[in-house]
Scaffold this active site. Structure first.
Site, PDB file in Angstrom:
ATOM      1  N   ALA A   1       1.791  -4.754 -15.072  1.00 33.98           N
ATOM      2  CA  ALA A   1       1.655  -6.116 -15.587  1.00 33.98           C
ATOM      3  C   ALA A   1       0.522  -6.271 -16.601  1.00 33.98           C
ATOM      4  CB  ALA A   1       1.451  -7.066 -14.413  1.00 33.98           C
TER       5      ALA A   1
ATOM      6  N   ASN B   1      -2.802  -2.771  -8.062  1.00 29.54           N
ATOM      7  CA  ASN B   1      -2.043  -1.917  -8.977  1.00 29.54           C
ATOM      8  C   ASN B   1      -2.585  -1.970 -10.399  1.00 29.54           C
ATOM      9  OD1 ASN B   1      -0.015  -0.872  -7.109  1.00 29.54           O
ATOM     10  ND2 ASN B   1       0.507  -3.028  -6.897  1.00 29.54           N
TER      11      ASN B   1
ATOM     12  N   HIS C   1      -4.295 -11.280 -16.966  1.00 28.13           N
ATOM     13  CA  HIS C   1      -5.156 -10.092 -16.961  1.00 28.13           C
ATOM     14  C   HIS C   1      -5.688  -9.856 -18.372  1.00 28.13           C
ATOM     15  CE1 HIS C   1      -3.768  -9.154 -12.968  1.00 28.13           C
ATOM     16  NE2 HIS C   1      -2.511  -9.103 -13.368  1.00 28.13           N
TER      17      HIS C   1
HETATM   18  N1  LIG Z   1       2.566  -1.062 -10.733  1.00 26.97           N
HETATM   19  C1  LIG Z   1       2.586  -2.383 -10.828  1.00 26.97           C
HETATM   20  O1  LIG Z   1       2.232  -2.972 -11.830  1.00 26.97           O
HETATM   21  C2  LIG Z   1       3.084  -3.200  -9.684  1.00 26.97           C
HETATM   22  C3  LIG Z   1       3.308  -4.560  -9.833  1.00 26.97           C
HETATM   23  C4  LIG Z   1       3.797  -5.279  -8.767  1.00 26.97           C
HETATM   24  C5  LIG Z   1       3.993  -4.659  -7.564  1.00 26.97           C
HETATM   25  N2  LIG Z   1       3.718  -3.342  -7.412  1.00 26.97           N
HETATM   26  C6  LIG Z   1       3.872  -2.643  -6.126  1.00 26.97           C
HETATM   27  O2  LIG Z   1       5.197  -2.167  -6.002  1.00 26.97           O
HETATM   28  C7  LIG Z   1       5.578  -2.185  -4.634  1.00 26.97           C
HETATM   29  C8  LIG Z   1       6.890  -2.951  -4.489  1.00 26.97           C
HETATM   30  O3  LIG Z   1       6.723  -4.284  -4.931  1.00 26.97           O
HETATM   31  P1  LIG Z   1       7.813  -5.400  -4.567  1.00 26.97           P
HETATM   32  O4  LIG Z   1       7.421  -6.630  -5.273  1.00 26.97           O
HETATM   33  O5  LIG Z   1       9.170  -4.843  -4.739  1.00 26.97           O
HETATM   34  O6  LIG Z   1       7.511  -5.579  -2.999  1.00 26.97           O
HETATM   35  P2  LIG Z   1       8.488  -6.167  -1.878  1.00 26.97           P
HETATM   36  O7  LIG Z   1       7.594  -6.566  -0.748  1.00 26.97           O
HETATM   37  O8  LIG Z   1       9.424  -7.156  -2.452  1.00 26.97           O
HETATM   38  O9  LIG Z   1       9.340  -4.868  -1.411  1.00 26.97           O
HETATM   39  C9  LIG Z   1       8.768  -3.747  -0.790  1.00 26.97           C
HETATM   40  C10 LIG Z   1       9.852  -3.105   0.103  1.00 26.97           C
HETATM   41  O10 LIG Z   1       9.361  -1.832   0.551  1.00 26.97           O
HETATM   42  C11 LIG Z   1       9.679  -1.682   1.938  1.00 26.97           C
HETATM   43  N3  LIG Z   1       8.731  -0.735   2.526  1.00 26.97           N
HETATM   44  C12 LIG Z   1       7.438  -0.948   2.853  1.00 26.97           C
HETATM   45  N4  LIG Z   1       6.884   0.185   3.346  1.00 26.97           N
HETATM   46  C13 LIG Z   1       7.854   1.132   3.296  1.00 26.97           C
HETATM   47  C14 LIG Z   1       7.899   2.518   3.636  1.00 26.97           C
HETATM   48  N5  LIG Z   1       6.834   3.138   4.151  1.00 26.97           N
HETATM   49  N6  LIG Z   1       9.057   3.182   3.457  1.00 26.97           N
HETATM   50  C15 LIG Z   1      10.151   2.561   2.952  1.00 26.97           C
HETATM   51  N7  LIG Z   1      10.178   1.258   2.609  1.00 26.97           N
HETATM   52  C16 LIG Z   1       9.034   0.553   2.775  1.00 26.97           C
HETATM   53  C17 LIG Z   1       9.598  -3.084   2.511  1.00 26.97           C
HETATM   54  O11 LIG Z   1      10.375  -3.198   3.695  1.00 26.97           O
HETATM   55  C18 LIG Z   1      10.174  -3.919   1.365  1.00 26.97           C
HETATM   56  O12 LIG Z   1      11.570  -4.078   1.459  1.00 26.97           O
HETATM   57  C19 LIG Z   1       4.407  -2.834  -3.865  1.00 26.97           C
HETATM   58  O13 LIG Z   1       3.590  -1.842  -3.298  1.00 26.97           O
HETATM   59  C20 LIG Z   1       3.652  -3.572  -4.937  1.00 26.97           C
HETATM   60  O14 LIG Z   1       2.260  -3.679  -4.653  1.00 26.97           O
HETATM   61  C21 LIG Z   1       3.298  -2.612  -8.460  1.00 26.97           C
END
Ligand SMILES: NC(=O)c1ccc[n+]([C@@H]2O[C@H](COP(=O)([O-])OP(=O)(O)OC[C@H]3O[C@@H](n4cnc5c(N)ncnc54)[C@H](O)[C@@H]3O)[C@@H](O)[C@H]2O)c1
Length: 271
Positions: free
Chosen positions: A124, A192, A222
């Site tokens: 982001a 992140n 940001h």
């Molecule tokens: N890189 C970036 O810029 C950025 C931005 C936003 C979110 N993220 C990260 O990406 C990830 C996903 O984000 P999202 O918005 O889709 O979250 P979300 O909560 O909508 O989905 C996460 C999914 O992962 C599943 N999960 C959790 N732990 C697990 C495991 N050990 N094994 C398998 N499945 C598992 C959960 O049940 C859930 O369905 C998060 O960790 C979030 O912090 C990264």
């Protein structure tokens, strides 16, 4: 040959990517497996995108089917997933970058040993391209300033421990100022952005982070400032929130799609 892709984590990001892979990238890629700790999520997603035989019940089974594994689960498990994927000789794209912030050298060694690639989307924020280039000439200072609505910090332990009443914040208030290393521990929601910036720049101890509660904003903002031998860089991203998960910025999802596009297409634009 199509690139076989498996997705771990079928929430906001994983679901968006699954839709794009099956709809827009079907000529170059094939979605081969979905896995989530909550087993109902991949089932619902597979039904929604009208694909059969995608749901698996353990990470190992997903890895065996895939050339590229996309982790979109949680920073608590992203390092473990990346390790298992790379050790099996597959490439990995990691969204939960916070889990890797202290693992850069181990990750590099593992990827080299197994001749695999690790993809980390910019997420982001804007400016990672310029920061990577500037780093070659020498970077003196990197600062991230994040502005969010005070209510976005609801439930953050650091805020509760300080007895800060988020409803009473009527003008901009600095909640935190320190290193990225401290910021990711105290503000998991910011993890992140700070992690990507640290990994691509001068590391988690030297990267400075300021977090501001701003009652005037309803987006995740940001700002990045870089002082380098090549000159100064300033970027500001005003992020709209993802409709399925307000903790995730919409741009982060698009950034993952753009990274995937870069993997699949012959021309790479940008640093
Ligand atoms: N890189 C970036 O810029 C950025 C931005 C936003 C979110 N993220 C990260 O990406 C990830 C996903 O984000 P999202 O918005 O889709 O979250 P979300 O909560 O909508 O989905 C996460 C999914 O992962 C599943 N999960 C959790 N732990 C697990 C495991 N050990 N094994 C398998 N499945 C598992 C959960 O049940 C859930 O369905 C998060 O960790 C979030 O912090 C990264």
């Amino acid at each position: 040959m199509k690139l076989k892709i498996g997705i771990v984590g079928c929430g906001a990001i994983g679901s968006s990517l699954a839709r794009v892979i099956t709809k827009d990238f079907s000529k170059q890629a094939e979605l081969v497996a979905l896995y989530d700790l909550n087993s109902s999520k991949p089932k619902i997603l597979a039904k929604r995108i009208r694909k059969k035989n995608l749901v698996v019940f353990e990470l190992g089974a997903l890895i065996l089917r895939s050339d590229l594994v996309i982790e979109a689960a949680s920073s608590r498990c992203s390092w473990g997933i990346a390790k298992e994927v790379l050790s099996s000789g597959r490439d990995v794209m990691v969204m939960s970058v916070g889990g890797l912030i202290a693992k850069y050298s181990e990750l590099t060694k593992l990827a080299k040993r197994h001749n695999c690639r690790v993809y980390i989307p910019s997420g982001a924020i804007a400016g990672i391209d310029a920061l990577k280039a500037a780093k070659i000439g020498g970077v003196k200072k990197v600062t991230l300033t994040t502005l969010k609505n005070p209510l976005s910090f609801k439930g953050v332990k650091y805020i509760e421990e300080r007895g800060i009443d988020l409803f009473k914040i009527k003008k901009d208030r600095v909640l935190f100022s320190g290193s990225a290393a401290e910021a990711v521990k105290l503000f998991p929601q910011n993890i992140n952005v700070a992690a990507v910036l640290s990994l691509s720049g001068i590391g988690q101890d030297k990267t400075r982070v300021k977090i501001i509660a701003s009652p005037k904003v309803n987006k995740n903002i940001h700002e990045i400032k870089v002082e380098s031998q090549a000159g100064n860089i300033f970027t500001r991203t005003e992020n709209i929130l993802h409709p399925d998960n307000p903790k995730t910025s919409y741009l982060a999802v698009l950034s993952a799609i753009a990274t995937l596009k870069q993997i699949l297409e012959p021309i790479r634009i940008g640093t």
